[in-house]
Write a protein that holds these residues in place. Structure first.
Motif, mmCIF file in Angstrom:
data_model
loop_
_atom_site.group_PDB
_atom_site.id
_atom_site.type_symbol
_atom_site.label_atom_id
_atom_site.label_comp_id
_atom_site.label_asym_id
_atom_site.label_seq_id
_atom_site.Cartn_x
_atom_site.Cartn_y
_atom_site.Cartn_z
ATOM 1 N N ASN A 21 7.028 -11.889 -22.353
ATOM 2 C CA ASN A 21 7.243 -13.073 -21.524
ATOM 3 C C ASN A 21 5.861 -13.709 -21.367
ATOM 4 O O ASN A 21 5.116 -13.390 -20.449
ATOM 5 N N GLU A 23 4.814 -16.627 -20.519
ATOM 6 C CA GLU A 23 4.582 -17.388 -19.288
ATOM 7 C C GLU A 23 4.142 -16.452 -18.164
ATOM 8 O O GLU A 23 3.196 -16.737 -17.434
ATOM 9 N N LYS A 24 4.823 -15.346 -18.031
ATOM 10 C CA LYS A 24 4.497 -14.372 -16.986
ATOM 11 C C LYS A 24 3.171 -13.674 -17.275
ATOM 12 O O LYS A 24 2.385 -13.406 -16.364
ATOM 13 N N TRP A 26 0.621 -14.798 -18.544
ATOM 14 C CA TRP A 26 -0.534 -15.669 -18.308
ATOM 15 C C TRP A 26 -1.357 -15.143 -17.136
ATOM 16 O O TRP A 26 -2.583 -15.238 -17.134
ATOM 17 N N LYS A 40 -3.161 -22.401 -19.707
ATOM 18 C CA LYS A 40 -1.911 -21.672 -19.908
ATOM 19 C C LYS A 40 -1.150 -22.112 -21.155
ATOM 20 O O LYS A 40 -0.752 -21.290 -21.973
ATOM 21 N N ALA A 41 -0.922 -23.400 -21.313
ATOM 22 C CA ALA A 41 -0.102 -23.895 -22.427
ATOM 23 C C ALA A 41 -0.697 -23.505 -23.784
ATOM 24 O O ALA A 41 0.020 -23.037 -24.671
ATOM 25 N N VAL A 44 -0.454 -19.685 -24.326
ATOM 26 C CA VAL A 44 0.903 -19.303 -24.724
ATOM 27 C C VAL A 44 1.123 -19.644 -26.191
ATOM 28 O O VAL A 44 1.635 -18.829 -26.962
ATOM 29 N N LYS A 48 1.751 -16.713 -29.020
ATOM 30 C CA LYS A 48 3.011 -16.715 -29.763
ATOM 31 C C LYS A 48 2.809 -16.655 -31.280
ATOM 32 O O LYS A 48 3.759 -16.394 -32.012
#
Length: 137
Positions: A21, A23-24, A26, A40-41, A44, A48
């Protein structure tokens, strides 16, 4: 505490791994200056790009107890329970490892899960992504 180790003994060898996950995770990643600088973006997006990697040893990964799996019992009891619940359910979120160009590996998130897997099974699958040198500048 003994109950947790009883659960470990009863777990079957069938574990499926799910993608992290991001997002989590981060919250863990932003502890590192190079990732915090990305935001963050972009972190991620970078994370990924990784892929699952099978391990039989965690000795070359920094920031983890998994190279000494018996230390599992010293980790946060709430996190122990969450990790064991995932393993018992047979679906574990992959821990995340950053791989730098010089071969250095840093566990970003999932220490308790990775340590529990190494204790119980002697192997694990992690999500590993490469860190480009340019983000270190």
């Amino acid at each position: 505490m003994i109950k947790l180790f009883d659960i470990l003994k009863e777990i079957t060898d069938s574990v499926q791994y799910s993608n992290p996950n991001f997002e989590k995770e981060w919250m863990e990643a932003k502890r590192y200056p190079e990732f915090k600088k990305l935001g963050k973006a972009k972190w991620v997006e970078l994370a990924k790009t990784g892929k699952p990697v099978n391990l039989t040893s965690a000795k070359d990964i920094n920031n983890t107890n998994a190279d000494e799996p018996n230390t599992f019992k010293t980790l946060n009891p709430e996190k122990q329970e969450r990790a064991l619940a995932q393993i018992e359910a047979g679906n574990v979120e992959m821990p995340i490892v950053a791989l730098y160009s010089d071969g250095y590996k840093e566990l970003i998130g999932g220490n308790t899960r990775l340590t529990a897997l190494m204790l119980q099974k002697g192997k694990a699958t992690i999500w590993q992504f490469k860190v480009p040198d340019e983000i270190l500048l």
